[in-house]
Design a protein around this motif. Structure first.
Motif, mmCIF file in Angstrom:
data_model
loop_
_atom_site.group_PDB
_atom_site.id
_atom_site.type_symbol
_atom_site.label_atom_id
_atom_site.label_comp_id
_atom_site.label_asym_id
_atom_site.label_seq_id
_atom_site.Cartn_x
_atom_site.Cartn_y
_atom_site.Cartn_z
ATOM 1 N N THR A 7 0.851 -1.190 0.000
ATOM 2 C CA THR A 7 0.000 0.000 0.000
ATOM 3 C C THR A 7 0.883 1.235 0.000
ATOM 4 N N TYR A 8 0.357 2.333 -0.548
ATOM 5 C CA TYR A 8 1.054 3.608 -0.517
ATOM 6 C C TYR A 8 0.022 4.718 -0.603
ATOM 7 N N CYS A 14 3.292 7.508 3.144
ATOM 8 C CA CYS A 14 3.650 6.332 3.930
ATOM 9 C C CYS A 14 2.840 5.145 3.419
ATOM 10 N N GLY A 15 3.212 3.939 3.866
ATOM 11 C CA GLY A 15 2.507 2.759 3.403
ATOM 12 C C GLY A 15 3.051 1.492 4.025
ATOM 13 N N THR A 16 2.800 0.369 3.352
ATOM 14 C CA THR A 16 3.273 -0.927 3.830
ATOM 15 C C THR A 16 3.979 -1.670 2.708
ATOM 16 N N GLU A 24 5.223 -8.370 6.649
ATOM 17 C CA GLU A 24 4.672 -7.088 6.227
ATOM 18 C C GLU A 24 5.178 -6.024 7.186
ATOM 19 N N VAL A 25 5.736 -4.950 6.643
ATOM 20 C CA VAL A 25 6.259 -3.861 7.470
ATOM 21 C C VAL A 25 5.714 -2.534 6.962
ATOM 22 N N ALA A 26 5.566 -1.605 7.876
ATOM 23 C CA ALA A 26 5.102 -0.263 7.534
ATOM 24 C C ALA A 26 6.304 0.660 7.366
ATOM 25 N N ASP A 28 7.203 4.976 7.200
ATOM 26 C CA ASP A 28 6.624 6.288 7.470
ATOM 27 C C ASP A 28 7.097 7.317 6.454
ATOM 28 N N GLN A 55 13.425 -0.385 12.498
ATOM 29 C CA GLN A 55 12.412 0.335 11.740
ATOM 30 C C GLN A 55 12.924 0.649 10.343
#
Length: 65
Positions: A7-8, A14-16, A24-26, A28, A55
């Motif tokens: 996702t974006y 930001c997204g995943t 799955e990581v996010a 920022d 992160q």
């Protein structure tokens, strides 16, 4: 490490990401801004850099250094 954009959001920048190992990581806004890119598309391959805390610190194209 590499992965795929899941996702974006162009407004928040930001997204995943879905990593090659299945996690799955996010990411920022700061991680996106560090890339120098203007946008991302779902399904796009990216290279992911992590900081010492684990992160996501930078999301960029696999061909960028």
């Amino acid at each position: 490490m590499q992965g795929t954009v899941a996702t974006y959001d162009p407004h928040s920048r930001c997204g995943t990401l879905l990593l090659d190992d299945g996690d799955e990581v996010a990411f920022d806004t700061a991680a996106f801004d560090a890339s120098g890119l203007r946008l991302l598309r779902p399904g796009q391959r990216v290279r992911v850099e992590h900081d010492e805390s684990g992160q996501v610190s930078r999301v960029t194209l696999p061909t960028f250094q």
